[in-house]
Scaffold this motif. Structure first.
Motif, PDB file in Angstrom:
ATOM      1  N   UNK A   3       0.822  -1.203   0.000  1.00 47.15           N
ATOM      2  CA  UNK A   3       0.000   0.000   0.000  1.00 47.15           C
ATOM      3  C   UNK A   3       0.864   1.264   0.000  1.00 47.15           C
ATOM      4  N   UNK A   4       1.946   1.272   0.765  1.00 48.10           N
ATOM      5  CA  UNK A   4       2.853   2.435   0.774  1.00 48.10           C
ATOM      6  C   UNK A   4       3.522   2.584  -0.599  1.00 48.10           C
ATOM      7  N   UNK A  61       1.011   4.152  -2.899  1.00 43.97           N
ATOM      8  CA  UNK A  61       0.816   5.581  -2.616  1.00 43.97           C
ATOM      9  C   UNK A  61       1.981   6.408  -3.155  1.00 43.97           C
ATOM     10  N   UNK A  62       3.190   5.917  -2.998  1.00 43.24           N
ATOM     11  CA  UNK A  62       4.354   6.637  -3.528  1.00 43.24           C
ATOM     12  C   UNK A  62       4.314   6.700  -5.057  1.00 43.24           C
ATOM     13  N   UNK A  63       3.991   5.587  -5.696  1.00 44.44           N
ATOM     14  CA  UNK A  63       4.007   5.552  -7.168  1.00 44.44           C
ATOM     15  C   UNK A  63       2.904   6.424  -7.770  1.00 44.44           C
ATOM     16  N   UNK A  64       1.792   6.588  -7.061  1.00 46.18           N
ATOM     17  CA  UNK A  64       0.668   7.381  -7.566  1.00 46.18           C
ATOM     18  C   UNK A  64       0.632   8.788  -6.956  1.00 46.18           C
ATOM     19  N   UNK A  65       1.662   9.128  -6.181  1.00 47.06           N
ATOM     20  CA  UNK A  65       1.734  10.442  -5.511  1.00 47.06           C
ATOM     21  C   UNK A  65       0.511  10.720  -4.644  1.00 47.06           C
ATOM     22  N   UNK A  66       0.043   9.696  -3.929  1.00 42.06           N
ATOM     23  CA  UNK A  66      -1.062   9.852  -2.984  1.00 42.06           C
ATOM     24  C   UNK A  66      -0.443  10.153  -1.626  1.00 42.06           C
ATOM     25  N   UNK A  67      -0.560  11.400  -1.193  1.00 40.55           N
ATOM     26  CA  UNK A  67       0.031  11.789   0.092  1.00 40.55           C
ATOM     27  C   UNK A  67      -1.012  11.921   1.190  1.00 40.55           C
ATOM     28  N   UNK A 111     -11.445 -13.404   8.515  1.00 44.87           N
ATOM     29  CA  UNK A 111     -12.150 -12.477   7.645  1.00 44.87           C
ATOM     30  C   UNK A 111     -11.805 -11.054   8.086  1.00 44.87           C
ATOM     31  N   UNK A 112     -11.589 -10.188   7.131  1.00 41.54           N
ATOM     32  CA  UNK A 112     -11.464  -8.757   7.411  1.00 41.54           C
ATOM     33  C   UNK A 112     -12.874  -8.199   7.286  1.00 41.54           C
ATOM     34  N   UNK A 113     -13.550  -8.079   8.425  1.00 43.42           N
ATOM     35  CA  UNK A 113     -14.938  -7.622   8.452  1.00 43.42           C
ATOM     36  C   UNK A 113     -15.012  -6.176   7.980  1.00 43.42           C
ATOM     37  N   UNK A 114     -14.044  -5.389   8.394  1.00 41.22           N
ATOM     38  CA  UNK A 114     -13.993  -4.003   7.954  1.00 41.22           C
ATOM     39  C   UNK A 114     -12.742  -3.325   8.453  1.00 41.22           C
ATOM     40  N   UNK A 115     -12.164  -2.502   7.610  1.00 45.30           N
ATOM     41  CA  UNK A 115     -10.998  -1.701   7.989  1.00 45.30           C
ATOM     42  C   UNK A 115     -11.208  -0.315   7.414  1.00 45.30           C
ATOM     43  N   UNK A 116     -10.914   0.670   8.214  1.00 47.79           N
ATOM     44  CA  UNK A 116     -10.994   2.041   7.747  1.00 47.79           C
ATOM     45  C   UNK A 116      -9.726   2.756   8.180  1.00 47.79           C
ATOM     46  N   UNK A 117      -9.327   3.732   7.393  1.00 41.64           N
ATOM     47  CA  UNK A 117      -8.101   4.415   7.748  1.00 41.64           C
ATOM     48  C   UNK A 117      -7.839   5.607   6.865  1.00 41.64           C
ATOM     49  N   UNK A 118      -6.648   6.163   7.075  1.00 38.67           N
ATOM     50  CA  UNK A 118      -6.253   7.309   6.270  1.00 38.67           C
ATOM     51  C   UNK A 118      -4.778   7.238   5.941  1.00 38.67           C
ATOM     52  N   UNK A 119      -4.429   8.019   4.935  1.00 45.63           N
ATOM     53  CA  UNK A 119      -3.042   8.207   4.530  1.00 45.63           C
ATOM     54  C   UNK A 119      -2.715   9.664   4.814  1.00 45.63           C
ATOM     55  N   UNK A 120      -1.589   9.896   5.448  1.00 44.99           N
ATOM     56  CA  UNK A 120      -1.095  11.250   5.676  1.00 44.99           C
ATOM     57  C   UNK A 120       0.415  11.197   5.512  1.00 44.99           C
ATOM     58  N   UNK A 121       1.066  12.328   5.747  1.00 45.30           N
ATOM     59  CA  UNK A 121       2.521  12.378   5.613  1.00 45.30           C
ATOM     60  C   UNK A 121       3.194  12.438   6.981  1.00 45.30           C
ATOM     61  N   UNK A 150       7.175  12.947   8.067  1.00 47.61           N
ATOM     62  CA  UNK A 150       8.520  13.229   7.552  1.00 47.61           C
ATOM     63  C   UNK A 150       8.562  13.161   6.018  1.00 47.61           C
ATOM     64  N   UNK A 151       7.486  13.639   5.385  1.00 48.22           N
ATOM     65  CA  UNK A 151       7.434  13.696   3.926  1.00 48.22           C
ATOM     66  C   UNK A 151       7.090  12.395   3.234  1.00 48.22           C
ATOM     67  N   UNK A 152       6.826  11.314   3.991  1.00 50.47           N
ATOM     68  CA  UNK A 152       6.524  10.011   3.411  1.00 50.47           C
ATOM     69  C   UNK A 152       5.092   9.594   3.750  1.00 50.47           C
ATOM     70  N   UNK A 153       4.410   8.867   2.846  1.00 49.25           N
ATOM     71  CA  UNK A 153       3.060   8.386   3.149  1.00 49.25           C
ATOM     72  C   UNK A 153       3.062   7.480   4.378  1.00 49.25           C
ATOM     73  N   UNK A 154       2.061   7.680   5.225  1.00 46.63           N
ATOM     74  CA  UNK A 154       1.919   6.936   6.478  1.00 46.63           C
ATOM     75  C   UNK A 154       0.493   6.423   6.568  1.00 46.63           C
TER      76      UNK A 154
END
Length: 140
Positions: A24-25, A28-34, A69-79, A81-85
Protein backbone atom coordinates in the motif's frame (compact mmCIF):
# COMPACT_ATOMS: atom_id res chain seq x y z
CA UNK A 1 -2.20 -6.04 -6.78
CA UNK A 2 -4.76 -4.87 -9.28
CA UNK A 3 -5.74 -1.19 -9.56
CA UNK A 4 -8.62 0.66 -11.20
CA UNK A 5 -8.48 4.47 -11.24
CA UNK A 6 -12.01 5.93 -11.17
CA UNK A 7 -13.43 9.44 -11.10
CA UNK A 8 -13.89 9.09 -7.31
CA UNK A 9 -10.54 7.48 -6.46
CA UNK A 10 -9.01 4.03 -6.68
CA UNK A 11 -10.32 0.51 -6.33
CA UNK A 12 -7.45 -1.76 -5.33
CA UNK A 13 -7.44 -5.52 -5.05
CA UNK A 14 -4.62 -7.00 -3.03
CA UNK A 15 -3.51 -10.56 -3.70
CA UNK A 16 -2.87 -13.63 -1.55
CA UNK A 17 0.35 -13.33 0.46
CA UNK A 18 0.97 -9.61 -0.05
CA UNK A 19 2.04 -7.58 2.99
CA UNK A 20 -0.43 -4.74 3.35
CA UNK A 21 1.90 -1.95 4.52
CA UNK A 22 4.63 -2.66 1.96
CA UNK A 23 2.28 -2.87 -1.02
CA UNK A 24 0.00 0.00 0.00
CA UNK A 25 2.85 2.44 0.77
CA UNK A 26 4.57 1.54 -2.53
CA UNK A 27 1.30 2.20 -4.36
CA UNK A 28 0.82 5.58 -2.62
CA UNK A 29 4.35 6.64 -3.53
CA UNK A 30 4.01 5.55 -7.17
CA UNK A 31 0.67 7.38 -7.57
CA UNK A 32 1.73 10.44 -5.51
CA UNK A 33 -1.06 9.85 -2.98
CA UNK A 34 0.03 11.79 0.09
CA UNK A 35 -3.36 12.21 1.78
CA UNK A 36 -6.44 10.00 1.48
CA UNK A 37 -9.00 7.94 3.33
CA UNK A 38 -9.96 4.33 2.66
CA UNK A 39 -12.17 1.41 3.56
CA UNK A 40 -11.41 -2.26 3.01
CA UNK A 41 -12.92 -5.74 3.31
CA UNK A 42 -11.55 -9.20 2.57
CA UNK A 43 -9.54 -11.83 4.38
CA UNK A 44 -6.12 -12.16 5.98
CA UNK A 45 -3.64 -14.96 6.60
CA UNK A 46 -2.31 -13.15 9.67
CA UNK A 47 -2.61 -9.76 11.32
CA UNK A 48 -0.85 -7.78 14.03
CA UNK A 49 -3.10 -5.48 16.04
CA UNK A 50 -2.23 -2.84 18.59
CA UNK A 51 -3.85 -0.98 21.47
CA UNK A 52 -2.53 2.40 22.64
CA UNK A 53 -2.43 2.94 26.40
CA UNK A 54 -2.57 6.69 26.95
CA UNK A 55 -1.39 6.75 30.61
CA UNK A 56 1.82 4.90 29.72
CA UNK A 57 2.02 6.25 26.15
CA UNK A 58 2.85 2.80 24.84
CA UNK A 59 1.33 0.31 22.44
CA UNK A 60 0.65 -3.32 23.30
CA UNK A 61 0.66 -5.70 20.33
CA UNK A 62 -0.98 -9.01 19.57
CA UNK A 63 -0.22 -11.19 16.56
CA UNK A 64 -2.91 -13.48 15.13
CA UNK A 65 -1.46 -16.26 12.96
CA UNK A 66 -4.65 -17.94 11.72
CA UNK A 67 -6.75 -16.96 8.70
CA UNK A 68 -9.52 -14.48 9.47
CA UNK A 69 -12.15 -12.48 7.65
CA UNK A 70 -11.46 -8.76 7.41
CA UNK A 71 -14.94 -7.62 8.45
CA UNK A 72 -13.99 -4.00 7.95
CA UNK A 73 -11.00 -1.70 7.99
CA UNK A 74 -10.99 2.04 7.75
CA UNK A 75 -8.10 4.42 7.75
CA UNK A 76 -6.25 7.31 6.27
CA UNK A 77 -3.04 8.21 4.53
CA UNK A 78 -1.10 11.25 5.68
CA UNK A 79 2.52 12.38 5.61
CA UNK A 80 5.13 11.71 8.30
CA UNK A 81 8.52 13.23 7.55
CA UNK A 82 7.43 13.70 3.93
CA UNK A 83 6.52 10.01 3.41
CA UNK A 84 3.06 8.39 3.15
CA UNK A 85 1.92 6.94 6.48
CA UNK A 86 -0.98 4.51 7.02
CA UNK A 87 -3.27 4.81 10.05
CA UNK A 88 -5.86 2.01 10.06
CA UNK A 89 -8.21 0.27 12.45
CA UNK A 90 -9.91 -3.02 11.67
CA UNK A 91 -12.25 -5.74 12.86
CA UNK A 92 -11.44 -9.39 12.09
CA UNK A 93 -13.43 -12.61 12.67
CA UNK A 94 -12.22 -16.19 13.02
CA UNK A 95 -13.88 -19.45 11.95
CA UNK A 96 -15.90 -19.45 15.19
CA UNK A 97 -17.20 -15.96 14.27
CA UNK A 98 -15.41 -14.41 17.23
CA UNK A 99 -14.12 -10.94 16.49
CA UNK A 100 -11.05 -8.94 17.46
CA UNK A 101 -10.18 -5.43 16.50
CA UNK A 102 -7.82 -2.57 17.00
CA UNK A 103 -5.10 -0.50 15.39
CA UNK A 104 -3.75 -2.47 12.42
CA UNK A 105 0.04 -2.58 12.60
CA UNK A 106 0.32 -4.86 9.54
CA UNK A 107 -1.27 -7.88 7.93
CA UNK A 108 -0.71 -10.52 5.27
CA UNK A 109 -3.49 -10.77 2.70
CA UNK A 110 -5.58 -13.97 2.58
CA UNK A 111 -7.48 -14.67 -0.62
CA UNK A 112 -7.97 -10.95 -1.26
CA UNK A 113 -8.50 -7.52 0.22
CA UNK A 114 -10.62 -4.96 -1.63
CA UNK A 115 -9.76 -1.34 -0.91
CA UNK A 116 -11.67 1.78 -1.88
CA UNK A 117 -9.22 4.69 -1.67
CA UNK A 118 -10.27 8.35 -1.95
CA UNK A 119 -7.36 10.78 -2.32
CA UNK A 120 -7.55 14.26 -0.78
CA UNK A 121 -6.18 17.22 -2.72
CA UNK A 122 -4.54 18.92 0.28
CA UNK A 123 -1.44 17.43 1.86
CA UNK A 124 -2.16 16.41 5.45
CA UNK A 125 0.81 15.92 7.75
CA UNK A 126 1.23 14.37 11.19
CA UNK A 127 3.18 16.11 13.94
CA UNK A 128 4.20 14.93 17.38
CA UNK A 129 1.81 15.78 20.18
CA UNK A 130 3.77 15.41 23.41
CA UNK A 131 0.63 15.36 25.58
CA UNK A 132 -0.58 12.07 24.06
CA UNK A 133 2.77 10.78 22.78
CA UNK A 134 1.66 10.28 19.18
CA UNK A 135 2.05 11.96 15.80
CA UNK A 136 -1.44 13.40 15.26
CA UNK A 137 -2.99 14.96 12.16
CA UNK A 138 -1.89 18.59 11.91
CA UNK A 139 -4.86 20.48 10.53
CA UNK A 140 -3.56 24.02 11.03
Amino acid sequence: MQIKNTSKGYIIRLELGEKFNDVFITFCKSENVSSAYFTAIGAVEQVELAFYDLPTKTYSFRHFESPMELVGMTGNISLVDGQPFIHAHGVFSDKEFATVGGHVKDLVVGPTIEIFLAPIDEKIERKMNDEVGLKLLDLD
